[in-house]
Design a protein around this motif. Structure first.
Motif, PDB file in Angstrom:
ATOM      1  N   GLN A 185      -2.281  17.702  -3.152  1.00  0.00           N
ATOM      2  CA  GLN A 185      -2.503  17.175  -1.453  1.00  0.00           C
ATOM      3  C   GLN A 185      -2.723  15.929  -1.357  1.00  0.00           C
ATOM      4  OE1 GLN A 185      -5.082  20.572  -0.628  1.00  0.00           O
ATOM      5  NE2 GLN A 185      -3.502  21.701   0.524  1.00  0.00           N
ATOM      6  N   VAL A 186      -3.818  15.410  -1.948  1.00  0.00           N
ATOM      7  CA  VAL A 186      -4.322  14.101  -2.196  1.00  0.00           C
ATOM      8  C   VAL A 186      -3.049  13.167  -2.295  1.00  0.00           C
ATOM      9  CG1 VAL A 186      -5.826  12.409  -2.949  1.00  0.00           C
ATOM     10  CG2 VAL A 186      -6.913  14.838  -2.362  1.00  0.00           C
ATOM     11  N   LEU A 187      -2.285  13.492  -3.518  1.00  0.00           N
ATOM     12  CA  LEU A 187      -1.417  12.275  -4.035  1.00  0.00           C
ATOM     13  C   LEU A 187      -0.270  12.393  -2.907  1.00  0.00           C
ATOM     14  CD1 LEU A 187      -1.350  13.068  -7.763  1.00  0.00           C
ATOM     15  CD2 LEU A 187      -2.141  10.949  -6.558  1.00  0.00           C
ATOM     16  N   ARG A 188       0.050  13.417  -2.311  1.00  0.00           N
ATOM     17  CA  ARG A 188       1.312  13.588  -1.397  1.00  0.00           C
ATOM     18  C   ARG A 188       0.906  12.568   0.007  1.00  0.00           C
ATOM     19  NH1 ARG A 188       4.919  17.673   0.751  1.00  0.00           N
ATOM     20  NH2 ARG A 188       6.001  17.218  -1.200  1.00  0.00           N
ATOM     21  N   LYS A 189      -0.562  12.680   0.436  1.00  0.00           N
ATOM     22  CA  LYS A 189      -1.032  11.884   1.472  1.00  0.00           C
ATOM     23  C   LYS A 189      -1.184  10.406   1.058  1.00  0.00           C
ATOM     24  CE  LYS A 189      -2.986  11.665   5.357  1.00  0.00           C
ATOM     25  NZ  LYS A 189      -2.427  11.853   6.677  1.00  0.00           N
ATOM     26  N   TYR A 190      -1.605  10.195  -0.229  1.00  0.00           N
ATOM     27  CA  TYR A 190      -1.671   8.766  -0.888  1.00  0.00           C
ATOM     28  C   TYR A 190      -0.150   8.122  -0.623  1.00  0.00           C
ATOM     29  CZ  TYR A 190      -1.297   5.325  -4.643  1.00  0.00           C
ATOM     30  OH  TYR A 190      -1.108   4.317  -5.401  1.00  0.00           O
ATOM     31  N   VAL A 191       0.891   9.117  -1.036  1.00  0.00           N
ATOM     32  CA  VAL A 191       2.340   8.369  -1.014  1.00  0.00           C
ATOM     33  C   VAL A 191       2.544   7.827   0.395  1.00  0.00           C
ATOM     34  CG1 VAL A 191       4.598   8.793  -0.936  1.00  0.00           C
ATOM     35  CG2 VAL A 191       3.135   9.778  -2.858  1.00  0.00           C
ATOM     36  N   GLN A 192       2.255   8.491   1.563  1.00  0.00           N
ATOM     37  CA  GLN A 192       2.320   8.552   2.787  1.00  0.00           C
ATOM     38  C   GLN A 192       1.644   7.195   3.534  1.00  0.00           C
ATOM     39  OE1 GLN A 192       1.198  12.084   4.780  1.00  0.00           O
ATOM     40  NE2 GLN A 192       3.125  13.127   4.205  1.00  0.00           N
ATOM     41  N   VAL A 193       0.238   7.248   2.868  1.00  0.00           N
ATOM     42  CA  VAL A 193      -0.762   6.388   3.532  1.00  0.00           C
ATOM     43  C   VAL A 193      -0.465   4.731   2.814  1.00  0.00           C
ATOM     44  CG1 VAL A 193      -3.155   5.469   3.762  1.00  0.00           C
ATOM     45  CG2 VAL A 193      -2.321   8.116   4.305  1.00  0.00           C
ATOM     46  N   ILE A 194      -0.093   4.920   1.620  1.00  0.00           N
ATOM     47  CA  ILE A 194       0.027   3.657   0.836  1.00  0.00           C
ATOM     48  C   ILE A 194       1.262   2.890   1.281  1.00  0.00           C
ATOM     49  CG2 ILE A 194       1.363   4.550  -1.112  1.00  0.00           C
ATOM     50  CD1 ILE A 194      -1.023   1.581  -1.239  1.00  0.00           C
ATOM     51  N   ALA A 195       2.353   3.717   1.646  1.00  0.00           N
ATOM     52  CA  ALA A 195       3.474   2.846   2.431  1.00  0.00           C
ATOM     53  C   ALA A 195       3.232   2.335   3.718  1.00  0.00           C
ATOM     54  CB  ALA A 195       4.472   3.897   2.463  1.00  0.00           C
ATOM     55  N   GLN A 196       2.202   3.102   4.397  1.00  0.00           N
ATOM     56  CA  GLN A 196       1.822   2.582   5.794  1.00  0.00           C
ATOM     57  C   GLN A 196       0.923   1.067   5.525  1.00  0.00           C
ATOM     58  OE1 GLN A 196      -0.715   5.176   7.703  1.00  0.00           O
ATOM     59  NE2 GLN A 196      -0.647   4.019   9.901  1.00  0.00           N
ATOM     60  N   ALA A 197       0.133   1.435   4.643  1.00  0.00           N
ATOM     61  CA  ALA A 197      -0.950   0.456   4.186  1.00  0.00           C
ATOM     62  C   ALA A 197      -0.119  -1.118   3.701  1.00  0.00           C
ATOM     63  CB  ALA A 197      -1.911   0.769   3.179  1.00  0.00           C
ATOM     64  N   ALA A 198       0.865  -0.852   2.958  1.00  0.00           N
ATOM     65  CA  ALA A 198       1.525  -1.774   2.596  1.00  0.00           C
ATOM     66  C   ALA A 198       2.337  -2.717   3.623  1.00  0.00           C
ATOM     67  CB  ALA A 198       2.382  -1.454   1.354  1.00  0.00           C
ATOM     68  N   ARG A 199       2.805  -1.904   4.423  1.00  0.00           N
ATOM     69  CA  ARG A 199       3.549  -2.526   5.848  1.00  0.00           C
ATOM     70  C   ARG A 199       2.634  -3.366   6.552  1.00  0.00           C
ATOM     71  NH1 ARG A 199       5.752   2.483   6.136  1.00  0.00           N
ATOM     72  NH2 ARG A 199       4.537   2.784   8.199  1.00  0.00           N
ATOM     73  N   ILE A 200       1.438  -2.721   6.735  1.00  0.00           N
ATOM     74  CA  ILE A 200       0.443  -3.608   7.601  1.00  0.00           C
ATOM     75  C   ILE A 200      -0.433  -4.610   6.781  1.00  0.00           C
ATOM     76  CG2 ILE A 200      -1.836  -3.126   8.858  1.00  0.00           C
ATOM     77  CD1 ILE A 200      -0.599  -0.180   9.330  1.00  0.00           C
ATOM     78  N   LEU A 201      -0.851  -4.303   5.606  1.00  0.00           N
ATOM     79  CA  LEU A 201      -1.737  -5.231   4.937  1.00  0.00           C
ATOM     80  C   LEU A 201      -1.004  -6.432   4.501  1.00  0.00           C
ATOM     81  CD1 LEU A 201      -4.375  -5.717   3.838  1.00  0.00           C
ATOM     82  CD2 LEU A 201      -4.099  -4.935   1.789  1.00  0.00           C
ATOM     83  N   LEU A 202       0.380  -6.161   4.002  1.00  0.00           N
ATOM     84  CA  LEU A 202       0.917  -7.525   3.367  1.00  0.00           C
ATOM     85  C   LEU A 202       1.110  -8.638   4.177  1.00  0.00           C
ATOM     86  CD1 LEU A 202       3.252  -5.369   0.908  1.00  0.00           C
ATOM     87  CD2 LEU A 202       1.209  -6.496   0.536  1.00  0.00           C
ATOM     88  N   PRO A 203       1.604  -8.302   5.604  1.00  0.00           N
ATOM     89  CA  PRO A 203       1.464  -9.673   6.507  1.00  0.00           C
ATOM     90  C   PRO A 203       0.382 -10.208   6.599  1.00  0.00           C
ATOM     91  CG  PRO A 203       2.880  -7.872   7.523  1.00  0.00           C
ATOM     92  CD  PRO A 203       2.005  -7.224   6.213  1.00  0.00           C
ATOM     93  N   HIS A 204      -0.712  -9.548   6.670  1.00  0.00           N
ATOM     94  CA  HIS A 204      -2.091 -10.238   6.712  1.00  0.00           C
ATOM     95  C   HIS A 204      -2.733 -10.792   5.574  1.00  0.00           C
ATOM     96  CE1 HIS A 204      -3.407  -8.609  10.813  1.00  0.00           C
ATOM     97  NE2 HIS A 204      -2.812  -7.424  10.304  1.00  0.00           N
ATOM     98  N   LEU A 205      -1.814 -10.787   4.347  1.00  0.00           N
ATOM     99  CA  LEU A 205      -2.481 -11.232   3.148  1.00  0.00           C
ATOM    100  C   LEU A 205      -1.711 -12.677   2.832  1.00  0.00           C
ATOM    101  CD1 LEU A 205      -3.145  -8.435   1.028  1.00  0.00           C
ATOM    102  CD2 LEU A 205      -4.614 -10.140   1.819  1.00  0.00           C
ATOM    103  N   SER A 206      -0.803 -13.254   3.819  1.00  0.00           N
ATOM    104  CA  SER A 206      -0.137 -14.415   3.523  1.00  0.00           C
ATOM    105  C   SER A 206      -1.812 -15.301   3.544  1.00  0.00           C
ATOM    106  CB  SER A 206       0.740 -14.945   4.668  1.00  0.00           C
ATOM    107  OG  SER A 206       0.332 -14.518   5.914  1.00  0.00           O
ATOM    108  N   PRO A 207      -1.478 -16.461   2.565  1.00  0.00           N
ATOM    109  CA  PRO A 207      -2.578 -17.466   2.601  1.00  0.00           C
ATOM    110  C   PRO A 207      -2.518 -18.271   3.708  1.00  0.00           C
ATOM    111  CG  PRO A 207      -1.033 -17.755   0.503  1.00  0.00           C
ATOM    112  CD  PRO A 207      -0.458 -16.795   1.708  1.00  0.00           C
ATOM    113  N   ALA A 208      -3.297 -17.883   4.766  1.00  0.00           N
ATOM    114  CA  ALA A 208      -3.342 -18.707   5.924  1.00  0.00           C
ATOM    115  C   ALA A 208      -4.919 -18.946   6.358  1.00  0.00           C
ATOM    116  CB  ALA A 208      -2.575 -17.791   7.148  1.00  0.00           C
TER     117      ALA A 208
END
Length: 178
Positions: A155-178
Motif C-alpha cells: 500500500q505504501v509503495l503504491r502510494k509512493y509511485v503516485q506521489v513521487i510522480a506528482q512531486a517530481a512534476r511540481i518540484l523540478l521546476p522549482h529547482l532551477s538554480p534561480a
C-alpha cells in the motif's frame, strides 16, 4: 541554522537528480516488491494494495505554490517515506531474506531518500531559515502478521509511485538554480 552555508555548490542540481531518480525507479521497485511477495499479491494487487486506507502526508502544493511551501511539503513527504522504507526493508529482511535484488533496491532508494532529505534540510535552512519541520511517520508494522506486513508495504509503495510522480512534476521546476 546549524551548519549554515554548508550546502554544496551543486545542491539544486543534486536535489533535482535525486527526485528524478526516485521518480524513475519507483514503479520498478513496486513491481519487484509485488513479485517477491508471491500470491495473492501478484494477482490481486489492485485490491490488496489500494492505498486508500494508508496514511501519507498531505501533499497539497502545485506549480503555483510558493517555493518555500513546496520545499516544506517535500521535506515532510520524504521524511515520512524514509521511515516507511525503513519499516518495509526491515520486514522484507525478515520475510524475504533471499530476495537480494529487492533488498538492494530498497536500500538504494533509502540512501537516495536520505541524501534528498539532507539537501532539502540545507536548502530550507539556507534560503528560508527553516530548520525544524513537523513531520509525521507512518504506522509501524512491528507485531503484525506476515500478510499485514506485506500488505502495508505494498500500500505504501503504491502510494509512493503516485506521489513521487506528482512531486517530481511540481518540484523540478522549482529547482532551477534561480
Amino acid at each position: 541554522c546549524p551548519g549554515n552555508g554548508l550546502c554544496r555548490a551543486n545542491v539544486h542540481e543534486q536535489t533535482r537528480k535525486q527526485v528524478a531518480l526516485l521518480n524513475a525507479t519507483a514503479q520498478d521497485l513496486f513491481s519487484l516488491y509485488l513479485k517477491c511477495q508471491g500470491e495473492p499479491f501478484s494477482s490481486e494487487s489492485d485490491k490488496l494494495c489500494n492505498p486508500g486506507g494508508v496514511f501519507f502526508p498531505a501533499f497539497r502544493v502545485n506549480r503555483t505554490s510558493e517555493k518555500k511551501e513546496v520545499m516544506v511539503a517535500m521535506y515532510k513527504l520524504f521524511a515520512f517515506l524514509n521511515a516507511s522504507l525503513g519499516n518495509i526493508t526491515r520486514d522484507q529482511e525478515e520475510l524475504n531474506p533471499t530476495a537480494k535484488e529487492l533488498l538492494d533496491r530498497l536500500h538504494n532508494t533509502t540512501k537516495t531518500t536520505r541524501g534528498l532529505i539532507s539537501n532539502l534540510t540545507c536548502l530550507l535552512c539556507k534560503n528560508y531559515n527553516v530548520f525544524q519541520v513537523d513531520v509525521s511517520y507512518g504506522e509501524s508494522s512491528k507485531g503484525k502478521s506476515a500478510f499485514k506486513k506485506k500488505q502495508q508495504g505494498c500500500q505504501v509503495l503504491r502510494k509512493y509511485v503516485q506521489v513521487i510522480a506528482q512531486a517530481a512534476r511540481i518540484l523540478l521546476p522549482h529547482l532551477s538554480p534561480a
